[in-house]
Scaffold this active site. Structure first.
Site, PDB file in Angstrom:
ATOM      1  N   TYR A   1     -88.699  16.835  71.521  1.00 17.01           N
ATOM      2  CA  TYR A   1     -88.907  18.170  70.956  1.00 17.01           C
ATOM      3  C   TYR A   1     -87.706  19.094  71.140  1.00 17.01           C
ATOM      4  O   TYR A   1     -87.619  20.122  70.475  1.00 17.01           O
ATOM      5  CB  TYR A   1     -90.155  18.825  71.567  1.00 17.01           C
ATOM      6  CG  TYR A   1     -91.433  18.313  70.961  1.00 17.01           C
ATOM      7  CD1 TYR A   1     -92.040  18.977  69.899  1.00 17.01           C
ATOM      8  CD2 TYR A   1     -92.034  17.156  71.433  1.00 17.01           C
ATOM      9  CE1 TYR A   1     -93.218  18.499  69.340  1.00 17.01           C
ATOM     10  CE2 TYR A   1     -93.204  16.668  70.877  1.00 17.01           C
ATOM     11  CZ  TYR A   1     -93.788  17.349  69.824  1.00 17.01           C
ATOM     12  OH  TYR A   1     -94.948  16.877  69.262  1.00 17.01           O
TER      13      TYR A   1
ATOM     14  N   ASP B   1     -99.373  13.812  75.775  1.00 18.61           N
ATOM     15  CA  ASP B   1     -99.072  12.377  75.681  1.00 18.61           C
ATOM     16  C   ASP B   1     -97.678  12.086  75.133  1.00 18.61           C
ATOM     17  O   ASP B   1     -97.305  10.930  75.004  1.00 18.61           O
ATOM     18  CB  ASP B   1    -100.139  11.645  74.851  1.00 18.61           C
ATOM     19  CG  ASP B   1    -100.076  12.003  73.370  1.00 18.61           C
ATOM     20  OD1 ASP B   1     -99.331  12.931  73.008  1.00 18.61           O
ATOM     21  OD2 ASP B   1    -100.784  11.366  72.576  1.00 18.61           O
TER      22      ASP B   1
END
Length: 443
Positions: free
Chosen positions: A266, A170
């Protein structure tokens, strides 16, 4: 209209109440006749299940509810397995984060040594769920959002190639919601995206509205100044955990590395690992933040609901991000051809990349599962980064399968987050010791 039976594997998770509330919110889109919880930790699951049973009775009394630790009971007569397990719970996540930090290396749930350690714990647990599903409900689909999704997806590709499992994440959904808000749209669903990468390791290359207008320049303008932070957050800075505020702001620097694309948050761990170490508190990591925050709140609130016998006035929140799970289930159930970002075997979706890599790309989803949309050739910079990272993922799965210490050492050494082979080995030896109960024996 058919009503569906769903088992949530990971019934004792802090995310489970939010997913139940989200499913109840979407019953007109995905009618449900039965919700079951499955977990191998009965005490933890009971606290969540007792509260969720009250919530379901109050909101949709026609839905049957059952919580069990018995695989046959859980997996018989189900259409969808929604899996989000955490092998070793937050206590092991804390070790994943703190052990690397002893060596000046960032410890993180899905990236670098922490992600590798977690992956080695998760593989067996997810394979076990697939085997239960195939034994008791062979027609069912597993929608898996257990982390670390990249390693788990590679393991299922290699070790259960015929299984009906779709691996999802998600994080892109959350970032797209921020993109939409940053330019004044009400929802990410007003955007059509092109994206490629690996899980937690990817880039948006094109974002348009439904009429085909290019939204990239406006979003880039925002990211260049604020990252993925929203203006009101920068001003108020109170609705989001401090670690996420840092992550969203850091996207500004990650974006600068390749301003032709928009990055997944990330990537900060791979591009600026030393900054992340400097920003980390080795005594109080993200696991501690979650245990003191979401975990304490969710279990406290579930216990309160159970004691009160009603969910009236609850502070449990609908997991908005998880609504994409309903979209995915609907796409399979009703052949809706929803366009979604999913983790799938490459098979030419990225033309100049390993065909067996598990890549994250837009797919069209119907009753046969996902069909990847071809993203074409990717630039040398991204290709080089992705080849290194996919090698890490494949080596971890080989290490798990073969019980190979050598391959796991190589995986750690190959991670961009780890500075050299000696430190990789020192971290590995500590992780082996900490994970004796969970990893296969390595030699």
């Amino acid at each position: 209209m058919k009503k569906f039976s769903i088992v949530i594997a990971g019934g004792g998770s802090t995310f489970t109440p939010g997913i139940v509330l989200m499913l109840l919110d979407n019953l007109e889109k995905l009618p449900i006749r039965q919700i079951k919880f499955y977990d191998n930790n009965p005490q933890r699951q009971k606290q969540i299940a007792d509260a969720c049973e009250i919530i379901i009775k109050e909101q949709a009394p026609e839905i049957e509810f059952l919580a069990t630790t018995d695989p046959k009971t859980a997996f018989t007569d189900v259409d969808f397995v929604m899996a989000h397990i955490r092998v070793g719970l937050y206590a092991m996540r804390e070790k994943d984060e703190k052990i690397p930090l002893k060596y000046g290396v960032i410890g993180q749930e899905t990236c670098g040594p922490g992600g590798i350690a977690y992956g080695m714990r998760s593989i067996g647990g997810v394979l076990e769920l697939i085997d239960y599903m195939e034994k008791y409900s062979p027609e069912a689909w597993m929608l898996n959002y257990s982390n670390p999704a990249a390693i788990v997806a590679e393991a299922t590709r290699k070790l259960r190639p015929e299984s009906k499992i779709i691996n999802i994440c998600d994080m892109p959904v959350g970032i797209e919601e921020r993109m939409a808000k940053s330019i004044g749209l009400t929802s990410r669903k007003e955007m059509v995206v092109r994206y490629y990468g690996l899980n937690h390791f990817g880039w948006w290359t094109d974002i348009r509205d439904k009429k085909g207008n290019d939204l990239m320049p406006k979003i880039k303008e925002h990211v260049k100044e604020y990252g993925y932070s929203l203006k009101e957050e920068v001003e108020e800075s109170q609705h989001t955990d401090a670690s996420w505020m840092h992550t969203f702001a850091k996207a500004k620097e990650v974006y600068a590395v390749d301003p032709t694309t928009l990055p997944n948050t990330y990537l900060k761990y791979y591009f600026y690992p030393q900054d992340e170490v400097a920003h980390a508190n080795p005594e109080y990591t993200r696991a501690n933040e979650v245990m003191a925050g979401r975990e304490k709140h969710v279990f406290g609130e579930c216990n309160r609901i159970t004691q009160a016998g009603t969910a009236e006035g609850t502070t449990l929140e609908v997991d908005e991000h998880a609504s994409y799970i309903v979209d995915l289930a609907r796409a399979i159930a009703y052949n809706t051809h929803e366009r979604m970002l999913l983790i799938v075997e490459n098979q030419g979706a990225i033309v100049n990349f390993d065909e067996t890599a598990m890549v994250e790309v837009p797919c069209i989803v119907g009753s046969n599962g996902p069909e990847p949309i071809v993203q074409g050739k990717i630039p040398r910079f991204q290709k080089g980064l992705m080849e290194q990272q996919v090698a890490v993922e494949k080596l971890v799965v080989e290490a798990w399968t073969e019980g190979s210490y050598q391959k796991l050492w190589q995986a750690l050494m190959l991670s961009r987050i780890v500075p050299n082979a000696r430190i990789a080995q020192e971290i590995l030896d500590d992780l082996v010791e900490a994970n004796k109960e969970f990893w296969p024996k390595l030699s």
